[in-house]
Design an enzyme around this catalytic site. Structure first.
Site, PDB file in Angstrom:
ATOM      1  N   ASP A  13      24.302 -88.476 -19.994  1.00  0.00           N
ATOM      2  CA  ASP A  13      24.854 -87.481 -19.042  1.00  0.00           C
ATOM      3  C   ASP A  13      24.980 -86.059 -19.591  1.00  0.00           C
ATOM      4  O   ASP A  13      26.010 -85.388 -19.362  1.00  0.00           O
ATOM      5  CB  ASP A  13      26.221 -87.947 -18.517  1.00  0.00           C
ATOM      6  CG  ASP A  13      26.151 -89.229 -17.700  1.00  0.00           C
ATOM      7  OD1 ASP A  13      25.057 -89.800 -17.569  1.00  0.00           O
ATOM      8  OD2 ASP A  13      27.201 -89.665 -17.201  1.00  0.00           O
ATOM      9  N   ASP A  51      24.106 -88.951 -14.351  1.00  0.00           N
ATOM     10  CA  ASP A  51      25.095 -89.232 -13.305  1.00  0.00           C
ATOM     11  C   ASP A  51      24.508 -88.653 -12.014  1.00  0.00           C
ATOM     12  O   ASP A  51      24.071 -87.498 -11.994  1.00  0.00           O
ATOM     13  CB  ASP A  51      26.400 -88.516 -13.700  1.00  0.00           C
ATOM     14  CG  ASP A  51      27.653 -89.176 -13.186  1.00  0.00           C
ATOM     15  OD1 ASP A  51      27.706 -90.422 -13.136  1.00  0.00           O
ATOM     16  OD2 ASP A  51      28.602 -88.438 -12.841  1.00  0.00           O
ATOM     17  N   HIS A  53      25.192 -88.679  -8.022  1.00  0.00           N
ATOM     18  CA  HIS A  53      26.012 -89.064  -6.876  1.00  0.00           C
ATOM     19  C   HIS A  53      25.486 -88.480  -5.564  1.00  0.00           C
ATOM     20  O   HIS A  53      25.083 -87.318  -5.524  1.00  0.00           O
ATOM     21  CB  HIS A  53      27.450 -88.574  -7.060  1.00  0.00           C
ATOM     22  CG  HIS A  53      28.129 -89.104  -8.283  1.00  0.00           C
ATOM     23  ND1 HIS A  53      28.187 -90.440  -8.593  1.00  0.00           N
ATOM     24  CD2 HIS A  53      28.798 -88.463  -9.289  1.00  0.00           C
ATOM     25  CE1 HIS A  53      28.869 -90.604  -9.720  1.00  0.00           C
ATOM     26  NE2 HIS A  53      29.236 -89.417 -10.175  1.00  0.00           N
ATOM     27  N   HIS A  57      30.528 -88.685  -2.306  1.00  0.00           N
ATOM     28  CA  HIS A  57      30.717 -89.904  -3.114  1.00  0.00           C
ATOM     29  C   HIS A  57      32.209 -90.266  -3.218  1.00  0.00           C
ATOM     30  O   HIS A  57      33.066 -89.374  -3.307  1.00  0.00           O
ATOM     31  CB  HIS A  57      30.123 -89.691  -4.514  1.00  0.00           C
ATOM     32  CG  HIS A  57      30.079 -90.929  -5.339  1.00  0.00           C
ATOM     33  ND1 HIS A  57      30.924 -91.157  -6.395  1.00  0.00           N
ATOM     34  CD2 HIS A  57      29.293 -92.027  -5.245  1.00  0.00           C
ATOM     35  CE1 HIS A  57      30.653 -92.344  -6.918  1.00  0.00           C
ATOM     36  NE2 HIS A  57      29.666 -92.885  -6.248  1.00  0.00           N
ATOM     37  N   HIS A  86      30.770 -83.477  -8.398  1.00  0.00           N
ATOM     38  CA  HIS A  86      29.926 -83.179  -9.563  1.00  0.00           C
ATOM     39  C   HIS A  86      28.636 -83.990  -9.476  1.00  0.00           C
ATOM     40  O   HIS A  86      28.582 -85.037  -8.811  1.00  0.00           O
ATOM     41  CB  HIS A  86      30.671 -83.533 -10.866  1.00  0.00           C
ATOM     42  CG  HIS A  86      30.942 -84.999 -11.014  1.00  0.00           C
ATOM     43  ND1 HIS A  86      32.013 -85.629 -10.382  1.00  0.00           N
ATOM     44  CD2 HIS A  86      30.281 -85.986 -11.683  1.00  0.00           C
ATOM     45  CE1 HIS A  86      31.987 -86.917 -10.661  1.00  0.00           C
ATOM     46  NE2 HIS A  86      30.941 -87.181 -11.442  1.00  0.00           N
ATOM     47  N   LYS A 111      22.681 -93.358 -12.306  1.00  0.00           N
ATOM     48  CA  LYS A 111      23.822 -94.243 -12.020  1.00  0.00           C
ATOM     49  C   LYS A 111      24.810 -93.526 -11.119  1.00  0.00           C
ATOM     50  O   LYS A 111      24.843 -92.294 -11.093  1.00  0.00           O
ATOM     51  CB  LYS A 111      24.487 -94.685 -13.319  1.00  0.00           C
ATOM     52  CG  LYS A 111      24.975 -93.525 -14.136  1.00  0.00           C
ATOM     53  CD  LYS A 111      25.457 -93.955 -15.502  1.00  0.00           C
ATOM     54  CE  LYS A 111      25.962 -92.765 -16.289  1.00  0.00           C
ATOM     55  NZ  LYS A 111      27.072 -92.037 -15.643  1.00  0.00           N
ATOM     56  N   CYS A 156      31.769 -92.001 -19.931  1.00  0.00           N
ATOM     57  CA  CYS A 156      30.458 -92.653 -19.841  1.00  0.00           C
ATOM     58  C   CYS A 156      29.925 -93.138 -21.187  1.00  0.00           C
ATOM     59  O   CYS A 156      29.282 -94.186 -21.253  1.00  0.00           O
ATOM     60  CB  CYS A 156      29.479 -91.740 -19.121  1.00  0.00           C
ATOM     61  SG  CYS A 156      29.952 -91.548 -17.378  1.00  0.00           S
TER      62      CYS A 156
HETATM   63  C1  VGL Z   1      31.519 -88.950 -16.207  1.00  0.00           C
HETATM   64  C2  VGL Z   1      33.443 -88.719 -14.993  1.00  0.00           C
HETATM   65  C3  VGL Z   1      32.745 -88.863 -13.818  1.00  0.00           C
HETATM   66  C4  VGL Z   1      30.855 -88.977 -17.550  1.00  0.00           C
HETATM   67  C5  VGL Z   1      30.801 -89.107 -15.038  1.00  0.00           C
HETATM   68  O1  VGL Z   1      29.639 -88.727 -17.636  1.00  0.00           O
HETATM   69  O2  VGL Z   1      31.574 -89.242 -18.550  1.00  0.00           O
HETATM   70  N1  VGL Z   1      32.836 -88.777 -16.171  1.00  0.00           N
HETATM   71  N2  VGL Z   1      31.415 -89.052 -13.845  1.00  0.00           N
HETATM   72 ZN    ZN Z   2      30.339 -89.049 -12.015  1.00  0.00          ZN
END
Ligand code: VGL
Ligand code: ZN
Length: 209
Positions: A13, A51, A53, A57, A86, A111, A156
Site C-alpha cells: 500500500d 488498497d 475501494h 465503501h 481514501h 484488496k 495492513c
Molecule cells: C490501511 C487503513 C485503511 C493500510 C488501509 O494500508 O494500512 N489502513 N486502509
Molecule cells: Zn483502506
C-alpha cells in the site's frame, strides 16, 4: 541472507493517500519509498498491494451518517475503524507513490474492493475468511518466506504478516521500510502480536541494504 528462489518482497500500500497530503496520511509515509527502492534491488521477486475501494465503501466514515473518521463501529465481521475516504479506485490517491519503482513487480494484489467488507491483510479480507488469492499464488510459485514493507506498519503490514504466518510462511517485517498510523496504541499492540506470532522484525541495514 535473502534466498533468491524462495523469498519474496511484499510491498504494502505505498499509495498517495497514505503519504503526506494524502487523504489518510501516515506520518512520514513517503519516507519509505527510497528505502523500499533500495530493498527491491536485493530481491528477485516482488509483489505489490494496492488498497482499492469503491466510492461509498463501508470503511469510510462518510458512508455512516453521524460518525467521524477514526471512531469504530461494529460490522457483522467485527470491529471496524472508520477512515476518511481514501484509495478510491482509479483516483490519484489510489495510485502508487510516483517515485516507487513498480515495473519489476510480478503481481499486484488489490484488496478492499467489496463495498461492505474492508481488507487490511494482503491474504484475507477483514472477515478473515475471504481470500485475496495470495496464498495460492505464493504456494504455487514455491515461496517460503515473505519480507514485508510499506504502509501502514500497524494495519495492513501487520495484518499481512500475521496472515503470512497463519498460512505457513516465514515472515519478516523490515521496520525502517514501514511507517505507522499509531491510533490509540495500535503500533505497540501490533508489534507485540507480530513478535508473539513469530514474525521477525529487522532493519534494512541488517539485510545489508
Ligand atoms: C490501511 C487503513 C485503511 C493500510 C488501509 O494500508 O494500512 N489502513 N486502509
Ligand atoms: Zn483502506
Amino acid at each position: 541472507m535473502i534466498e533468491q528462489y524462495s523469498d519474496l518482497l511484499l510491498i504494502v500500500d505505498v499509495q498517495n493517500d497514505f503519504c503526506p497530503e494524502g487523504a489518510l496520511a501516515v506520518p512520514e509515509g513517503d519516507q519509505v519509498v527510497p528505502v523500499i527502492n533500495r530493498l527491491q534491488s536485493r530481491f528477485t521477486h516482488r509483489v505489490l498491494t494496492q488498497d482499492w475501494h469503491p466510492l461509498g465503501h463501508s470503511s469510510f466514515a462518510s458512508a455512516h451518517p453521524g460518525t467521524q473518521p477514526f471512531q469504530t463501529i461494529e460490522a457483522d465481521y467485527g470491529t471496524q475503524v472508520l477512515w476518511p475516504d481514501h484509495c478510491v479506485q482509479g483516483t490519484p490517491g489510489a495510485a502508487f507513490h510516483s517515485n516507487l519503482a513498480t515495473s519489476g513487480a510480478e503481481l499486484i494484489i488489490r484488496k478492499g474492493f467489496r463495498k461492505t467488507l474492508d481488507s487490511y491483510s494482503a491474504f484475507f479480507e477483514n472477515d478473515q475468511t475471504t481470500p485475496t488469492g495470495l496464498t495460492g499464488y505464493l504456494r504455487e510459485r514455491g515461496f517460503k518466506r515473505v519480507y514485508l514493507c510499506g504502509l501502514a506498519t500497524d494495519y495492513c503490514v501487520a495484518w499481512s504478516a500475521l496472515d503470512a504466518r497463519k498460512q505457513g510462511f516465514a515472515a519478516v517485517v523490515i521496520e525502517d521500510a514501514c511507517r505507522a498510523i499509531d491510533l490509540n496504541g495500535s503500533l505497540a499492540q501490533a508489534k507485540q502480536q507480530l513478535t508473539d506470532a513469530g514474525v521477525h522484525l529487522l532493519s534494512s541495514d541488517q539485510l545489508g541494504v
